[in-house]
Design a protein around this motif. Structure first.
Motif, PDB file in Angstrom:
ATOM      1  N   ASN A  61      94.182 -29.149 -24.856  1.00 43.27           N
ATOM      2  CA  ASN A  61      94.962 -27.980 -25.257  1.00 43.27           C
ATOM      3  C   ASN A  61      94.254 -27.139 -26.323  1.00 43.27           C
ATOM      4  O   ASN A  61      94.382 -25.919 -26.336  1.00 43.27           O
ATOM      5  N   ALA A  62      93.484 -27.755 -27.198  1.00 49.20           N
ATOM      6  CA  ALA A  62      92.803 -27.017 -28.270  1.00 49.20           C
ATOM      7  C   ALA A  62      91.706 -26.094 -27.740  1.00 49.20           C
ATOM      8  O   ALA A  62      91.194 -25.274 -28.487  1.00 49.20           O
ATOM      9  N   LYS A  63      91.367 -26.186 -26.447  1.00 47.42           N
ATOM     10  CA  LYS A  63      90.359 -25.297 -25.867  1.00 47.42           C
ATOM     11  C   LYS A  63      90.918 -23.911 -25.574  1.00 47.42           C
ATOM     12  O   LYS A  63      90.171 -22.997 -25.265  1.00 47.42           O
ATOM     13  N   VAL A  64      92.233 -23.768 -25.624  1.00 48.35           N
ATOM     14  CA  VAL A  64      92.859 -22.464 -25.401  1.00 48.35           C
ATOM     15  C   VAL A  64      93.445 -21.991 -26.725  1.00 48.35           C
ATOM     16  O   VAL A  64      93.706 -22.791 -27.621  1.00 48.35           O
ATOM     17  N   PRO A  65      93.676 -20.681 -26.874  1.00 44.43           N
ATOM     18  CA  PRO A  65      94.264 -20.186 -28.128  1.00 44.43           C
ATOM     19  C   PRO A  65      95.610 -20.846 -28.410  1.00 44.43           C
ATOM     20  O   PRO A  65      96.289 -21.318 -27.491  1.00 44.43           O
ATOM     21  N   ASN A  66      96.022 -20.865 -29.687  1.00 41.46           N
ATOM     22  CA  ASN A  66      97.259 -21.560 -30.051  1.00 41.46           C
ATOM     23  C   ASN A  66      98.514 -20.828 -29.608  1.00 41.46           C
ATOM     24  O   ASN A  66      99.610 -21.287 -29.884  1.00 41.46           O
ATOM     25  N   ASP A  67      98.365 -19.714 -28.889  1.00 38.61           N
ATOM     26  CA  ASP A  67      99.538 -19.059 -28.316  1.00 38.61           C
ATOM     27  C   ASP A  67      99.688 -19.395 -26.829  1.00 38.61           C
ATOM     28  O   ASP A  67     100.396 -18.735 -26.101  1.00 38.61           O
ATOM     29  N   CYS A  68      98.987 -20.442 -26.411  1.00 36.25           N
ATOM     30  CA  CYS A  68      99.033 -20.921 -25.029  1.00 36.25           C
ATOM     31  C   CYS A  68      99.214 -22.434 -25.032  1.00 36.25           C
ATOM     32  O   CYS A  68      98.917 -23.101 -26.012  1.00 36.25           O
ATOM     33  N   LEU A  69      99.684 -22.952 -23.916  1.00 37.25           N
ATOM     34  CA  LEU A  69      99.754 -24.393 -23.707  1.00 37.25           C
ATOM     35  C   LEU A  69      99.028 -24.718 -22.412  1.00 37.25           C
ATOM     36  O   LEU A  69      99.336 -24.146 -21.363  1.00 37.25           O
ATOM     37  N   MET A  70      98.029 -25.609 -22.478  1.00 39.79           N
ATOM     38  CA  MET A  70      97.301 -26.031 -21.284  1.00 39.79           C
ATOM     39  C   MET A  70      98.057 -27.195 -20.666  1.00 39.79           C
ATOM     40  O   MET A  70      98.316 -28.203 -21.328  1.00 39.79           O
ATOM     41  N   ILE A  71      98.416 -27.028 -19.397  1.00 38.55           N
ATOM     42  CA  ILE A  71      99.233 -28.009 -18.698  1.00 38.55           C
ATOM     43  C   ILE A  71      98.419 -28.662 -17.583  1.00 38.55           C
ATOM     44  O   ILE A  71      97.838 -27.964 -16.759  1.00 38.55           O
TER      45      ILE A  71
END
Length: 139
Positions: free
Chosen positions: A59-69
């Motif tokens: 999840n930390a690979k995407v900006p903190n306004d996103c959630l990687m699912i």
């Protein structure tokens, strides 16, 4: 009166991020303080019509306004990124994140492209903004 436009990149209720305050003197906790969403890694993600997967450890690979699912087998293990504005609520006791979109809406979102972040972010924002225009959130 104009309706308030949907902003996909903003938590609708920051109290959903209520997690213990990180101790910035411990290694790794300073990053957690800047990334409250990393406290959600491993949480189950529930669409309006059932489970869609878990919040990915990357999840930390995407900006903190996103959630990687990580979606698992229901769409052949695809990784999708949801704007945090899709989050209806977070249940820290059950370790679940509830989003207000259906499995089909999430499945039809633009595919995550780590190599073309700006274009992916623009397309994802447009997709979800249109999604909310066509079908307002089910609260």
């Amino acid at each position: 009166m104009q309706p308030v436009p949907f902003v996909p990149w903003v938590w609708r209720d920051p109290s959903w991020m209520d997690e213990p305050v990180p101790d910035e003197s411990r290694p790794g906790d300073a990053e957690l303080a800047r990334r409250p969403d990393t406290g959600l890694i491993g949480y189950e993600v529930e669409a309006t019509d059932g489970s869609i997967g878990k919040i990915d450890e990357d999840n930390a690979k995407v900006p903190n306004d996103c959630l990687m699912i990580s979606t698992g087998p229901w769409i052949f293990g695809r990784t999708v990124v949801l704007p945090v504005g899709t989050v209806r609520r977070v249940d820290h006791n059950e370790r679940k994140v509830y989003v207000d979109r259906t499995k089909e809406q999430i499945k039809n979102a633009p595919e995550y492209d780590p190599d073309n972040h700006e274009d992916y972010r623009r397309r994802t924002g447009e997709y979800y903004t249109e999604s909310y225009r066509a079908m307002p959130p089910m609260l």
